[in-house]
Design an enzyme around this catalytic site. Structure first.
Site, PDB file in Angstrom:
ATOM      1  N   ASP A  27     -19.477  13.823  13.884  1.00 47.60           N
ATOM      2  CA  ASP A  27     -20.257  12.918  12.967  1.00 47.60           C
ATOM      3  C   ASP A  27     -21.548  13.211  13.142  1.00 47.60           C
ATOM      4  O   ASP A  27     -22.586  12.946  12.424  1.00 47.60           O
ATOM      5  CB  ASP A  27     -19.901  11.487  13.789  1.00 47.60           C
ATOM      6  CG  ASP A  27     -18.408  11.142  13.335  1.00 47.60           C
ATOM      7  OD1 ASP A  27     -17.914  11.735  12.147  1.00 47.60           O
ATOM      8  OD2 ASP A  27     -18.038  10.127  13.740  1.00 47.60           O
ATOM      9  N   TYR A  68      -5.218   0.790  11.896  1.00 51.55           N
ATOM     10  CA  TYR A  68      -5.302   0.897  10.221  1.00 51.55           C
ATOM     11  C   TYR A  68      -4.197   1.571   9.710  1.00 51.55           C
ATOM     12  O   TYR A  68      -3.568   2.448  10.153  1.00 51.55           O
ATOM     13  CB  TYR A  68      -6.551   1.562   9.574  1.00 51.55           C
ATOM     14  CG  TYR A  68      -7.029   2.663  10.293  1.00 51.55           C
ATOM     15  CD1 TYR A  68      -6.749   3.901   9.593  1.00 51.55           C
ATOM     16  CD2 TYR A  68      -7.615   3.045  11.510  1.00 51.55           C
ATOM     17  CE1 TYR A  68      -7.252   5.232   9.973  1.00 51.55           C
ATOM     18  CE2 TYR A  68      -7.607   4.266  12.143  1.00 51.55           C
ATOM     19  CZ  TYR A  68      -7.910   5.279  11.090  1.00 51.55           C
ATOM     20  OH  TYR A  68      -8.019   6.543  11.656  1.00 51.55           O
ATOM     21  N   LYS A  78      -7.114   2.627   2.862  1.00 51.41           N
ATOM     22  CA  LYS A  78      -7.037   2.305   4.228  1.00 51.41           C
ATOM     23  C   LYS A  78      -7.028   0.786   4.296  1.00 51.41           C
ATOM     24  O   LYS A  78      -7.799   0.273   3.540  1.00 51.41           O
ATOM     25  CB  LYS A  78      -8.022   2.793   4.920  1.00 51.41           C
ATOM     26  CG  LYS A  78      -8.088   4.361   5.406  1.00 51.41           C
ATOM     27  CD  LYS A  78      -9.147   4.980   6.211  1.00 51.41           C
ATOM     28  CE  LYS A  78      -9.223   6.312   6.314  1.00 51.41           C
ATOM     29  NZ  LYS A  78     -10.428   6.786   7.267  1.00 51.41           N
ATOM     30  N   HIS A 111     -16.210   8.796   7.448  1.00 53.65           N
ATOM     31  CA  HIS A 111     -15.128   9.646   7.126  1.00 53.65           C
ATOM     32  C   HIS A 111     -14.275   9.561   5.880  1.00 53.65           C
ATOM     33  O   HIS A 111     -14.344   8.599   5.049  1.00 53.65           O
ATOM     34  CB  HIS A 111     -14.094   9.865   7.991  1.00 53.65           C
ATOM     35  CG  HIS A 111     -14.687   9.863   9.613  1.00 53.65           C
ATOM     36  ND1 HIS A 111     -14.073   9.545  10.774  1.00 53.65           N
ATOM     37  CD2 HIS A 111     -15.669  10.596  10.012  1.00 53.65           C
ATOM     38  CE1 HIS A 111     -14.865   9.750  11.743  1.00 53.65           C
ATOM     39  NE2 HIS A 111     -15.863  10.535  11.202  1.00 53.65           N
TER      40      HIS A 111
END
Length: 185
Positions: free
Chosen positions: A167, A132, A72, A62
């Site tokens: 995905d 995260y 991130k 992603h």
């Protein structure tokens, strides 16, 4: 905090110190001031928490496109996962290269992924949690994905991956027109 370089110079492994006793441990996982002293000056605005029930759950690859691109800082809250970043900055000498790191509750490691990289992970245990930080807010209009098996990643799968419809349908890297441009730093 221990800071390690990876094979991709912009991707860092941060391992916070754990201070333990008979009760357990305490760990400072992010300190803006201390990390700025090491040249890490990312401002985080959102925290995310994801739970995967089954081993071999694969999420990714992603990204969020500019102007909503996200850096991130990823860690594992429970279980274990193999976390991956892939360089998708046009013109980068490492375009299409990837790095993967095992993150677990036990090792306490974190992966710092800047803007311009795909991000994905596969769970190595049942009941895995990933926590995260993101440097920008979720923006569905900028959300994108690249097919998980199109970047040459050596995923440590013990069985077929558990994938989302998004995905499974993502385009391969060879057909992807990246919105990111590499600039020399």
């Amino acid at each position: 905090m221990q800071i390690e370089q990876t094979a991709l110079s912009d991707i860092l492994i941060l391992t916070p110190a754990r201070h333990g006793d008979a009760r357990g441990f305490f760990s400072e996982t992010w300190n803006r001031e201390r990390l700025a002293g090491h040249g890490i000056e990312t401002e985080f605005v959102q925290d995310n928490h994801s739970f995967s029930q089954a081993r071999n759950t694969l999420r990714g690859l992603h990204f969020q496109a500019p102007p909503d691109a996200q850096a991130k800082l990823v860690r594992c809250g429970r279980g274990a996962l193999f976390d991956v970043a892939v360089d998708i900055r046009k013109g980068s000498p490492t375009y299409g290269h990837w790095v993967g790191v095992e993150l677990s509750f036990e090792n306490g490691r974190q992966l710092l992924i800047p803007e311009g990289f795909l991000h994905g992970f596969v769970t190595l245990t049942d009941e895995t949690e990933i926590v995260y930080k993101c440097s920008d807010y979720y923006a569905p209009q900028s959300d994108g994905a690249v097919r998980w098996d199109s970047c040459g990643i050596d995923w440590p799968l013990s069985d077929a991956p558990v994938l989302s419809a998004k995905d499974s349908a993502a385009p391969p890297l060879a057909e992807f027109d990246s919105p990111f441009i590499w600039t020399r730093t």
